[in-house]
Design a protein around this motif. Sequence first.
Motif, PDB file in Angstrom:
ATOM      1  N   THR A  77      53.590  63.716  78.205  1.00  0.00           N
ATOM      2  CA  THR A  77      53.999  64.570  79.517  1.00  0.00           C
ATOM      3  C   THR A  77      53.384  65.938  79.455  1.00  0.00           C
ATOM      4  OG1 THR A  77      56.492  63.450  79.346  1.00  0.00           O
ATOM      5  CG2 THR A  77      56.201  65.437  80.580  1.00  0.00           C
ATOM      6  N   GLU A  78      53.266  66.526  78.324  1.00  0.00           N
ATOM      7  CA  GLU A  78      52.713  67.722  78.152  1.00  0.00           C
ATOM      8  C   GLU A  78      51.395  67.506  78.424  1.00  0.00           C
ATOM      9  OE1 GLU A  78      53.580  69.466  74.224  1.00  0.00           O
ATOM     10  OE2 GLU A  78      55.652  69.252  74.951  1.00  0.00           O
ATOM     11  N   LEU A  79      50.520  66.421  78.233  1.00  0.00           N
ATOM     12  CA  LEU A  79      49.105  66.491  78.454  1.00  0.00           C
ATOM     13  C   LEU A  79      48.886  66.154  80.012  1.00  0.00           C
ATOM     14  CD1 LEU A  79      46.239  65.451  77.207  1.00  0.00           C
ATOM     15  CD2 LEU A  79      47.083  63.375  77.315  1.00  0.00           C
ATOM     16  N   MET A  80      49.980  65.546  80.451  1.00  0.00           N
ATOM     17  CA  MET A  80      49.679  65.148  81.981  1.00  0.00           C
ATOM     18  C   MET A  80      50.063  66.470  82.853  1.00  0.00           C
ATOM     19  SD  MET A  80      48.563  62.217  82.838  1.00  0.00           S
ATOM     20  CE  MET A  80      47.588  62.494  81.214  1.00  0.00           C
ATOM     21  N   GLU A  81      50.802  67.451  82.309  1.00  0.00           N
ATOM     22  CA  GLU A  81      50.947  68.700  82.865  1.00  0.00           C
ATOM     23  C   GLU A  81      49.833  69.569  83.114  1.00  0.00           C
ATOM     24  OE1 GLU A  81      54.459  70.247  80.914  1.00  0.00           O
ATOM     25  OE2 GLU A  81      55.862  68.791  81.837  1.00  0.00           O
ATOM     26  N   HIS A  82      48.952  69.491  81.789  1.00  0.00           N
ATOM     27  CA  HIS A  82      47.793  70.334  81.650  1.00  0.00           C
ATOM     28  C   HIS A  82      46.601  69.741  81.905  1.00  0.00           C
ATOM     29  CE1 HIS A  82      50.171  73.515  79.623  1.00  0.00           C
ATOM     30  NE2 HIS A  82      50.840  72.469  79.075  1.00  0.00           N
ATOM     31  N   THR A  83      46.351  68.500  82.246  1.00  0.00           N
ATOM     32  CA  THR A  83      45.269  67.787  82.388  1.00  0.00           C
ATOM     33  C   THR A  83      45.299  67.430  84.063  1.00  0.00           C
ATOM     34  OG1 THR A  83      45.892  65.796  81.705  1.00  0.00           O
ATOM     35  CG2 THR A  83      44.619  67.377  80.230  1.00  0.00           C
ATOM     36  N   VAL A  84      44.290  66.649  84.594  1.00  0.00           N
ATOM     37  CA  VAL A  84      44.474  66.300  86.231  1.00  0.00           C
ATOM     38  C   VAL A  84      44.371  64.717  85.805  1.00  0.00           C
ATOM     39  CG1 VAL A  84      42.928  65.933  88.376  1.00  0.00           C
ATOM     40  CG2 VAL A  84      42.847  68.236  87.130  1.00  0.00           C
ATOM     41  N   PRO A  85      45.499  64.087  85.896  1.00  0.00           N
ATOM     42  CA  PRO A  85      45.757  62.756  85.912  1.00  0.00           C
ATOM     43  C   PRO A  85      44.675  61.786  86.361  1.00  0.00           C
ATOM     44  CG  PRO A  85      47.792  63.712  86.386  1.00  0.00           C
ATOM     45  CD  PRO A  85      46.812  64.787  86.904  1.00  0.00           C
ATOM     46  N   GLU A  86      44.216  62.160  87.605  1.00  0.00           N
ATOM     47  CA  GLU A  86      43.370  61.295  88.321  1.00  0.00           C
ATOM     48  C   GLU A  86      41.953  61.140  87.461  1.00  0.00           C
ATOM     49  OE1 GLU A  86      44.277  64.331  90.317  1.00  0.00           O
ATOM     50  OE2 GLU A  86      46.217  63.053  90.343  1.00  0.00           O
ATOM     51  N   ASP A  87      41.673  62.330  86.500  1.00  0.00           N
ATOM     52  CA  ASP A  87      40.446  62.272  85.906  1.00  0.00           C
ATOM     53  C   ASP A  87      40.577  61.630  84.283  1.00  0.00           C
ATOM     54  OD1 ASP A  87      39.365  63.679  88.009  1.00  0.00           O
ATOM     55  OD2 ASP A  87      39.312  65.340  87.102  1.00  0.00           O
ATOM     56  N   ALA A  88      41.882  61.240  84.161  1.00  0.00           N
ATOM     57  CA  ALA A  88      42.079  60.832  82.815  1.00  0.00           C
ATOM     58  C   ALA A  88      41.358  59.622  82.533  1.00  0.00           C
ATOM     59  CB  ALA A  88      43.586  60.973  82.373  1.00  0.00           C
ATOM     60  N   ARG A  89      40.725  59.293  81.393  1.00  0.00           N
ATOM     61  CA  ARG A  89      40.218  57.978  81.144  1.00  0.00           C
ATOM     62  C   ARG A  89      40.278  58.017  79.613  1.00  0.00           C
ATOM     63  NH1 ARG A  89      40.285  58.301  85.761  1.00  0.00           N
ATOM     64  NH2 ARG A  89      38.546  57.870  87.158  1.00  0.00           N
ATOM     65  N   ALA A  90      40.580  56.800  79.200  1.00  0.00           N
ATOM     66  CA  ALA A  90      40.690  56.417  77.855  1.00  0.00           C
ATOM     67  C   ALA A  90      40.312  54.952  77.757  1.00  0.00           C
ATOM     68  CB  ALA A  90      42.074  56.834  77.346  1.00  0.00           C
ATOM     69  N   SER A  91      39.219  54.648  76.711  1.00  0.00           N
ATOM     70  CA  SER A  91      38.971  53.264  76.335  1.00  0.00           C
ATOM     71  C   SER A  91      39.044  52.917  75.029  1.00  0.00           C
ATOM     72  CB  SER A  91      37.432  52.865  77.076  1.00  0.00           C
ATOM     73  OG  SER A  91      36.664  53.771  76.489  1.00  0.00           O
ATOM     74  N   VAL A  92      39.642  51.910  74.682  1.00  0.00           N
ATOM     75  CA  VAL A  92      39.682  51.452  73.338  1.00  0.00           C
ATOM     76  C   VAL A  92      38.607  50.140  73.168  1.00  0.00           C
ATOM     77  CG1 VAL A  92      41.318  50.087  71.658  1.00  0.00           C
ATOM     78  CG2 VAL A  92      42.063  51.989  73.221  1.00  0.00           C
ATOM     79  N   GLY A  93      37.699  50.549  72.206  1.00  0.00           N
ATOM     80  CA  GLY A  93      36.622  49.635  71.831  1.00  0.00           C
ATOM     81  C   GLY A  93      36.960  48.810  70.797  1.00  0.00           C
ATOM     82  N   THR A  94      37.780  49.385  69.701  1.00  0.00           N
ATOM     83  CA  THR A  94      37.966  48.694  68.637  1.00  0.00           C
ATOM     84  C   THR A  94      39.642  48.727  68.200  1.00  0.00           C
ATOM     85  OG1 THR A  94      36.020  49.332  67.501  1.00  0.00           O
ATOM     86  CG2 THR A  94      37.802  48.710  65.923  1.00  0.00           C
ATOM     87  N   PHE A  95      40.328  47.867  67.921  1.00  0.00           N
ATOM     88  CA  PHE A  95      41.625  47.524  67.682  1.00  0.00           C
ATOM     89  C   PHE A  95      41.829  46.626  66.506  1.00  0.00           C
ATOM     90  CE2 PHE A  95      45.813  46.283  69.927  1.00  0.00           C
ATOM     91  CZ  PHE A  95      46.754  46.766  68.742  1.00  0.00           C
ATOM     92  N   LEU A  96      42.164  47.368  65.177  1.00  0.00           N
ATOM     93  CA  LEU A  96      42.110  46.756  64.020  1.00  0.00           C
ATOM     94  C   LEU A  96      43.412  46.739  63.413  1.00  0.00           C
ATOM     95  CD1 LEU A  96      38.950  48.386  62.327  1.00  0.00           C
ATOM     96  CD2 LEU A  96      38.968  46.313  63.459  1.00  0.00           C
TER      97      LEU A  96
END
Length: 152
Positions: A77-96
């Motif tokens: 929630t705090e991350l979303m309050e301080h960043t622009v949600p439309e610009d948030a990107r995360a990709s997971v390339g490895t899941f061990l």
Amino acid sequence: MTVKSTAAIASSTNSAIPASETTRAVVQEFLAARVAGDTARLVTLFADEVDWLLAENPTVPWIRPRSTAAECAAQFTELMEHTVPEDARASVGTFLVDGPDAVLMGHVSGTVRATGKPFEGPFALHLTVEDGRITRHHLYENSLSIAEACTP
């Protein structure tokens, strides 16, 4: 992505299902809750006490020590309050997954709302699942890029 309910995951820890399967299911549910912004579900996924590690950075308002399930879930929630949600990107390339431990590696980017500055970089997340709940959350990320984006 297949996601089990928390109740099913917790009950599976007492059955013949290998720890790795339980860990994978809990982490998949964690990721789904993060994507959905479901902090109530995140609270149920974190243990009452969590070994939380994220390098302290006084210029980044959402980075601070945490140890309870509610505090850990509130980070989203705090991350979303301080960043622009439309610009948030995360990709997971490895899941061990190895028993109770999972490591995710990927890339994250976003924009800080107050400054309009972007940040980006690789990340690694080490989670440990015990009794169907996350007991360790250690995140390693490009803290310099994030700090620079938070600085006016």
